[in-house]
Design an enzyme around this catalytic site. Structure first.
Site, PDB file in Angstrom:
ATOM      1  N   HIS A   1       0.851  -1.181   0.000  1.00 51.00           N
ATOM      2  CA  HIS A   1       0.000   0.000   0.000  1.00 51.00           C
ATOM      3  C   HIS A   1       0.889   1.234   0.000  1.00 51.00           C
ATOM      4  CE1 HIS A   1      -3.605   2.450   0.778  1.00 51.00           C
ATOM      5  NE2 HIS A   1      -2.759   3.208   1.471  1.00 51.00           N
ATOM      6  N   CYS A   2       0.713   2.098  -0.989  1.00 55.02           N
ATOM      7  CA  CYS A   2       1.553   3.287  -1.133  1.00 55.02           C
ATOM      8  C   CYS A   2       0.774   4.522  -0.685  1.00 55.02           C
ATOM      9  CB  CYS A   2       2.004   3.440  -2.591  1.00 55.02           C
ATOM     10  SG  CYS A   2       3.059   4.884  -2.877  1.00 55.02           S
TER      11      CYS A   2
END
Length: 358
Positions: free
Chosen positions: A193-194
């Site tokens: 998850h960025c």
């Protein structure tokens, strides 16, 4: 002339200490970031963080500590646009400084316009892939496509066993999938998850993320090259490297590299700060890009690489594991060769099938 020819060592002496301290600061920050990136997943580092948090808990008042925890939870454990906005602000500031300071001065030195406009071209391409990384569905697993995803990858009975259900989504977990606690969904071929794109990186947007990272690295490196060439050209045109000055001992001395850097730092501080920032950014982004390309070439995700590294660390003698935990060596069964691995990244079969169905 853009640079005055008059040299005075007296005015530089006391300020040289600040320049040295600034360079040490940049080096310290760079080494610190790299060290944290390498060691953040290790057992020893986590132990140090826990002990540090315990010490800080005795110093910071409880109300302030709770507020900090709520802020950290909001920033890193909930979907929000904070880092997206911060990313755009930083990018805007860098390009504003480039336009305001470097672009006009480079025109005075008769730089090629194609050379000067290259960072803007890279910016447009980067923003395009940035938007795609933010908005593209990474491969959310639902009741409708659950059976389809179950047929894509084989289960290795190690990292991805059969007949496992997600306790949150109540779905059978396909191989190479993971539930993202931030987005509250299971993602096919989950990578990570960025926070910078406020989205998960999965099978359907990993190619956009790689192009986004590539163009961001290229734009920072191009800006660093333009700034460096500008400063070097400035020194050569003004004959600054041929000047002499009287040192602290009263001797006539030809200026050296340190003196030239010092002079440029005092004459064009914003350009030198910009150069230092984009150089460090190019190094960090380039290193991360190489890591992502290595994962793509070997058909691994960040999540799988991390879990594989933990499985490998089970064999380390200094790490204590529960007696019931049997050491297992992770074996990547999904790699099919370089070109097949890259084709899987840039031409995901399930995404095309889903579009045809619609």
């Amino acid at each position: 002339m853009l640079v005055p020819r008059a040299m005075s060592a007296d005015s530089f002496g006391p300020r040289m200490d600040f320049l040295v301290l600034f360079l040490f600061y940049l080096a310290f920050m760079l080494i610190g970031v790299v060290t944290i990136c390498i060691c953040s997943k290790t057992h020893c580092f986590k132990g140090l963080v826990r002990r540090g948090a315990q010490i800080i808990s005795y110093i910071i008042p409880e109300c302030l500590r709770r507020a900090m925890l709520r802020l950290l939870h909001y920033l890193f454990h909930t979907r929000n646009h904070t880092f997206v906005i911060l990313h755009l602000i930083l990018q805007g500031m860098v390009y504003t400084e480039y336009t305001w300071e470097i672009f006009g001065l480079c025109q005075e030195l008769e730089f090629s316009l194609n050379y000067l406009f290259l960072p803007y071209l890279l910016l447009i391409v980067n923003l395009f892939f940035f938007a795609l990384s933010c908005e593209t569905n990474p491969g959310t697993i639902t009741k409708a496509n659950e059976l389809l995803f179950l047929q894509v990858y084989e289960f290795d009975e190690g990292m991805f066993p059969k007949n496992v259900r997600c306790s949150t989504c109540d779905l059978r977990k396909p191989a190479r999938s993971k539930h993202c606690s931030v987005c509250n969904r299971c993602v096919h071929r989950f990578d990570h998850h960025c926070v910078w794109v406020n989205n998960c990186i999965g099978a359907w947007n990993i190619r956009y993320f790689l192009f986004y990272l590539l163009t961001l690295t290229a734009s920072a490196a191009t800006m660093a090259v333009v700034s460096t060439v500008f400063l070097v050209q400035l020194v050569m045109v003004s004959d600054l490297h041929l000047e002499t000055y009287i040192n602290d001992f009263g001797h006539l001395q030809v200026v050296d590299t340190v003196f030239v850097v010092q002079y440029l730092f005092l004459t064009f501080p914003r350009i030198v700060f910009l150069l230092g920032f984009v150089v460090v950014l190019s190094f960090l982004l380039g290193s991360y890009l190489c890591f992502c390309l290595y994962l793509a070439a070997t058909n691994q995700t960040t999540h799988e690489w991390y879990r594989g590294a933990r499985a490998w660390c089970q064999h380390c003698p200094h790490v204590a594991w529960p007696p019931s935990a049997e050491p297992q060596v992770y074996r990547n069964i999904h790699s099919r060769g370089l070109w097949s691995n890259l084709r899987e990244i840039f031409l995901p079969a399930v995404a095309h099938y889903e579009r045809k169905k619609k």
